[in-house]
Design a protein around this motif. Structure first.
Motif, PDB file in Angstrom:
ATOM      1  N   CYS A 146       0.833  -1.198   0.000  1.00 15.81           N
ATOM      2  CA  CYS A 146       0.000   0.000   0.000  1.00 15.81           C
ATOM      3  C   CYS A 146       0.872   1.253   0.000  1.00 15.81           C
ATOM      4  CB  CYS A 146      -0.954   0.000   1.193  1.00 15.81           C
ATOM      5  SG  CYS A 146      -0.169   0.119   2.796  1.00 15.81           S
ATOM      6  N   GLY A 147       0.191   2.397   0.003  1.00 14.13           N
ATOM      7  CA  GLY A 147       0.893   3.673   0.064  1.00 14.13           C
ATOM      8  C   GLY A 147       1.235   4.234  -1.302  1.00 14.13           C
ATOM      9  N   SER A 148       2.123   5.219  -1.303  1.00 19.72           N
ATOM     10  CA  SER A 148       2.586   5.852  -2.534  1.00 19.72           C
ATOM     11  C   SER A 148       3.346   4.837  -3.379  1.00 19.72           C
ATOM     12  CB  SER A 148       3.519   7.010  -2.194  1.00 19.72           C
ATOM     13  OG  SER A 148       4.694   6.519  -1.557  1.00 19.72           O
ATOM     14  N   THR A 149       3.674   5.222  -4.610  1.00 19.13           N
ATOM     15  CA  THR A 149       4.403   4.306  -5.483  1.00 19.13           C
ATOM     16  C   THR A 149       5.738   3.919  -4.866  1.00 19.13           C
ATOM     17  OG1 THR A 149       3.343   5.254  -7.442  1.00 19.13           O
ATOM     18  CG2 THR A 149       5.354   3.975  -7.790  1.00 19.13           C
ATOM     19  N   SER A 150       6.459   4.869  -4.310  1.00 21.10           N
ATOM     20  CA  SER A 150       7.763   4.551  -3.719  1.00 21.10           C
ATOM     21  C   SER A 150       7.607   3.591  -2.539  1.00 21.10           C
ATOM     22  CB  SER A 150       8.482   5.827  -3.279  1.00 21.10           C
ATOM     23  OG  SER A 150       7.711   6.538  -2.329  1.00 21.10           O
ATOM     24  N   LEU A 153      -2.274  -5.311  -4.036  1.00 20.32           N
ATOM     25  CA  LEU A 153      -2.019  -3.871  -4.077  1.00 20.32           C
ATOM     26  C   LEU A 153      -3.255  -3.050  -3.720  1.00 20.32           C
ATOM     27  CD1 LEU A 153       0.090  -1.704  -4.712  1.00 20.32           C
ATOM     28  CD2 LEU A 153      -0.686  -1.770  -7.103  1.00 20.32           C
ATOM     29  N   SER A 154      -3.202  -2.384  -2.584  1.00 21.31           N
ATOM     30  CA  SER A 154      -4.255  -1.448  -2.190  1.00 21.31           C
ATOM     31  C   SER A 154      -3.984  -0.081  -2.823  1.00 21.31           C
ATOM     32  CB  SER A 154      -4.284  -1.294  -0.671  1.00 21.31           C
ATOM     33  OG  SER A 154      -5.132  -0.218  -0.295  1.00 21.31           O
ATOM     34  N   LEU A 155      -5.045   0.523  -3.360  1.00 19.26           N
ATOM     35  CA  LEU A 155      -4.916   1.832  -4.004  1.00 19.26           C
ATOM     36  C   LEU A 155      -5.516   2.951  -3.153  1.00 19.26           C
ATOM     37  CD1 LEU A 155      -5.885   0.760  -7.652  1.00 19.26           C
ATOM     38  CD2 LEU A 155      -3.592   1.054  -6.691  1.00 19.26           C
ATOM     39  N   SER A 156      -5.864   2.652  -1.919  1.00 20.93           N
ATOM     40  CA  SER A 156      -6.582   3.622  -1.084  1.00 20.93           C
ATOM     41  C   SER A 156      -5.830   4.930  -0.892  1.00 20.93           C
ATOM     42  CB  SER A 156      -6.886   3.007   0.281  1.00 20.93           C
ATOM     43  OG  SER A 156      -7.745   1.900   0.149  1.00 20.93           O
ATOM     44  N   ALA A 157      -4.506   4.871  -0.863  1.00 17.83           N
ATOM     45  CA  ALA A 157      -3.714   6.076  -0.631  1.00 17.83           C
ATOM     46  C   ALA A 157      -3.692   7.004  -1.838  1.00 17.83           C
ATOM     47  CB  ALA A 157      -2.287   5.703  -0.243  1.00 17.83           C
ATOM     48  N   LEU A 158      -4.198   6.518  -2.988  1.00 21.26           N
ATOM     49  CA  LEU A 158      -4.143   7.299  -4.224  1.00 21.26           C
ATOM     50  C   LEU A 158      -5.546   7.699  -4.681  1.00 21.26           C
ATOM     51  CD1 LEU A 158      -1.503   5.395  -4.148  1.00 21.26           C
ATOM     52  CD2 LEU A 158      -1.344   5.889  -6.568  1.00 21.26           C
ATOM     53  N   ARG A 159      -6.419   7.962  -3.739  1.00 17.02           N
ATOM     54  CA  ARG A 159      -7.817   8.192  -4.092  1.00 17.02           C
ATOM     55  C   ARG A 159      -8.022   9.437  -4.954  1.00 17.02           C
ATOM     56  NH1 ARG A 159     -11.298   7.308  -0.936  1.00 17.02           N
ATOM     57  NH2 ARG A 159     -10.195   5.954   0.518  1.00 17.02           N
ATOM     58  N   SER A 160      -7.093  10.371  -4.947  1.00 14.74           N
ATOM     59  CA  SER A 160      -7.240  11.572  -5.779  1.00 14.74           C
ATOM     60  C   SER A 160      -6.583  11.409  -7.146  1.00 14.74           C
ATOM     61  CB  SER A 160      -6.645  12.785  -5.061  1.00 14.74           C
ATOM     62  OG  SER A 160      -5.259  12.600  -4.827  1.00 14.74           O
ATOM     63  N   ALA A 161      -5.979  10.256  -7.401  1.00 18.01           N
ATOM     64  CA  ALA A 161      -5.261  10.042  -8.662  1.00 18.01           C
ATOM     65  C   ALA A 161      -6.238   9.751  -9.804  1.00 18.01           C
ATOM     66  CB  ALA A 161      -4.278   8.886  -8.513  1.00 18.01           C
ATOM     67  N   SER A 162      -5.822  10.056 -11.021  1.00 16.21           N
ATOM     68  CA  SER A 162      -6.610   9.729 -12.206  1.00 16.21           C
ATOM     69  C   SER A 162      -6.451   8.245 -12.529  1.00 16.21           C
ATOM     70  CB  SER A 162      -6.126  10.548 -13.405  1.00 16.21           C
ATOM     71  OG  SER A 162      -4.804  10.153 -13.773  1.00 16.21           O
ATOM     72  N   ARG A 163      -7.282   7.756 -13.452  1.00 18.05           N
ATOM     73  CA  ARG A 163      -7.175   6.363 -13.860  1.00 18.05           C
ATOM     74  C   ARG A 163      -5.776   6.055 -14.392  1.00 18.05           C
ATOM     75  NH1 ARG A 163     -10.708   5.269 -18.612  1.00 18.05           N
ATOM     76  NH2 ARG A 163     -12.453   5.295 -17.150  1.00 18.05           N
ATOM     77  N   GLU A 164      -5.246   6.929 -15.231  1.00 16.30           N
ATOM     78  CA  GLU A 164      -3.923   6.677 -15.803  1.00 16.30           C
ATOM     79  C   GLU A 164      -2.837   6.709 -14.742  1.00 16.30           C
ATOM     80  OE1 GLU A 164      -2.971   5.435 -18.668  1.00 16.30           O
ATOM     81  OE2 GLU A 164      -5.125   5.228 -18.969  1.00 16.30           O
ATOM     82  N   GLY A 201     -12.287   2.160   3.061  1.00 17.46           N
ATOM     83  CA  GLY A 201     -11.228   2.942   2.436  1.00 17.46           C
ATOM     84  C   GLY A 201     -10.988   2.718   0.965  1.00 17.46           C
ATOM     85  N   GLY A 202     -11.788   1.858   0.316  1.00 16.26           N
ATOM     86  CA  GLY A 202     -11.592   1.612  -1.103  1.00 16.26           C
ATOM     87  C   GLY A 202     -12.058   2.770  -1.968  1.00 16.26           C
ATOM     88  N   ILE A 203     -11.675   2.736  -3.237  1.00 16.46           N
ATOM     89  CA  ILE A 203     -12.086   3.761  -4.185  1.00 16.46           C
ATOM     90  C   ILE A 203     -12.803   3.105  -5.357  1.00 16.46           C
ATOM     91  CG2 ILE A 203     -10.250   5.357  -3.533  1.00 16.46           C
ATOM     92  CD1 ILE A 203      -8.634   4.460  -5.902  1.00 16.46           C
TER      93      ILE A 203
END
Length: 354
Positions: A98-102, A121-132, A157-159
């Motif tokens: 989880c978390g940022s890409t790094s 892979l959890s994407l919860s930390a990137l909820r403001s990110a675009s699909r790409e 916490g999912g998106i």
């Protein structure tokens, strides 16, 4: 060193692709909320002897806070060490990322170094990110470890992730599975359809995380249209917090479903009727009445009653059973005694704790 799914031994990747019970591994703590290594080992031994095909560690049920408390590597290492030492068959080990890409990349590298075979892979930390941006994140992490996509329910916490996202995710070469857990039939179908559109159904294995419809997911043929023809996909196994308890009976259930599917006949109505009963148990364990407040503590409570955990402590002192949850767990024990594996645990508990 990076890991590609083609590097994994055939008999081990076959466990994932054939479909297995994969419990989301809880975290054993003592009364001081410190890591209880002995009881953590006992849990791993329990899952192995119950017949689980693998373990998912560092996921929501393990508590994401293991990262802030410096326990991430220790907990992953413990499960890998204990499962290898205890099992005489290949297990498929999955690390939560989880978390940022790094951060996710660093966690993936740690997981590979410890012998894990895929990352959830959890994407919860990137909820403001675009699909790409989300897909770029997934592709980067997949350079380090075989990837299991995770459609987490929004209540924890999912998106929201649409069909186009899942089609593109399924096109990632090192993606091997998706845990589908939005607790929503429409969104579940988005994942199934996206995989079919990507023509990835033979590479991407579907695992249910829909704890509210476990049996229905596993027993239902999902038929979608592709280029004017019907394509049928199935959930082959489950990667579930719910299966961190009463695990032996979960293995029996999955075996029954696989046998029925392979026989090619009509699914036994009694087997299908288990869907509502299992969901009833899940409502108590996951504290649905209190919007999932006690979803981790509820599983701990079952393990405590069985003597595998000393208490229900979580890293966050605010996490515990919700109002009325203990009584609900009492009720499902009374109403569904055949779904528990208390006898199996009682017969083996001292050996696992030794």
């Amino acid at each position: 060193m990076a890991l590609h799914h083609s590097d994994i031994a055939a008999e081990r990747i076959a466990v994932l692709r054939g479909g297995a019970v994969i419990p989301a591994h809880p975290l054993a703590l003592d009364a001081a909320r410190k890591f209880d290594r002995r009881r953590q080992r006992a849990l791993t031994r329990y899952y192995v002897d119950a017949g689980a095909g693998g373990l998912a560690v560092g996921v929501h049920t393990t508590q994401f806070a293991i990262r802030e408390t410096g326990l991430f590597e220790s907990v992953l290492a413990a499960a890998a060490e204990d499962s290898v030492a205890w099992s005489d068959r290949p297990l498929f080990l999955i690390a939560g990322l989880c978390g940022s890409t790094s951060q996710a990349v660093a966690e993936a590298k740690t997981a590979v170094s410890l012998g894990y075979h895929a990352g959830l892979l959890s994407l919860s930390a990137l909820r403001s990110a675009s699909r790409e941006e989300l897909l770029a994140h997934c592709r980067r992490v997949a350079e380090e470890i075989p990837l299991i996509g995770f459609y987490m329910q929004q209540a924890v916490g999912g998106i929201s992730l649409d069909r186009a996202f899942w089609r593109a995710f399924a096109e990632i070469d090192n993606a091997v599975a998706v845990k589908v857990a939005p607790f929503d039939r429409y969104r579940t179908l988005d994942v199934v359809s996206g995989i079919a559109e990507a023509r990835a159904e033979n590479r991407i294995t579907l695992y249910t995380g829909n704890d509210d419809h476990i049996v229905a997911d596993l027993a239902t043929p999902f038929r979608v249209r592709r280029a004017g023809e019907d394509v049928t996909l199935r959930f082959r196994g489950g990667l579930l917090g719910h299966w961190s308890v009463w695990t032996r009976q979960a293995v029996t259930l999955l075996e029954r479903i696989h046998t029925a599917i392979e026989a090619g006949g009509t699914m036994d109505p009694e087997l299908l009727a288990l869907d509502s009963r299992v969901t009833d148990c899940n409502a108590a364990f996951f504290d649905v009445a209190n919007n999932f407040h006690g979803c981790i503590a509820g599983c701990h409570e079952v393990l405590r009653r069985q003597g595998l955990l000393e208490g229900i402590w979580c890293l966050d002192p605010q996490e515990g059973l919700g109002p009325g949850q203990a009584a609900e767990i009492d009720r499902v024990y009374r109403d569904h005694p055949d779904l528990s594996d208390d006898g199996f645990v009682a017969a083996n508990r001292e050996r696992w704790l030794s």
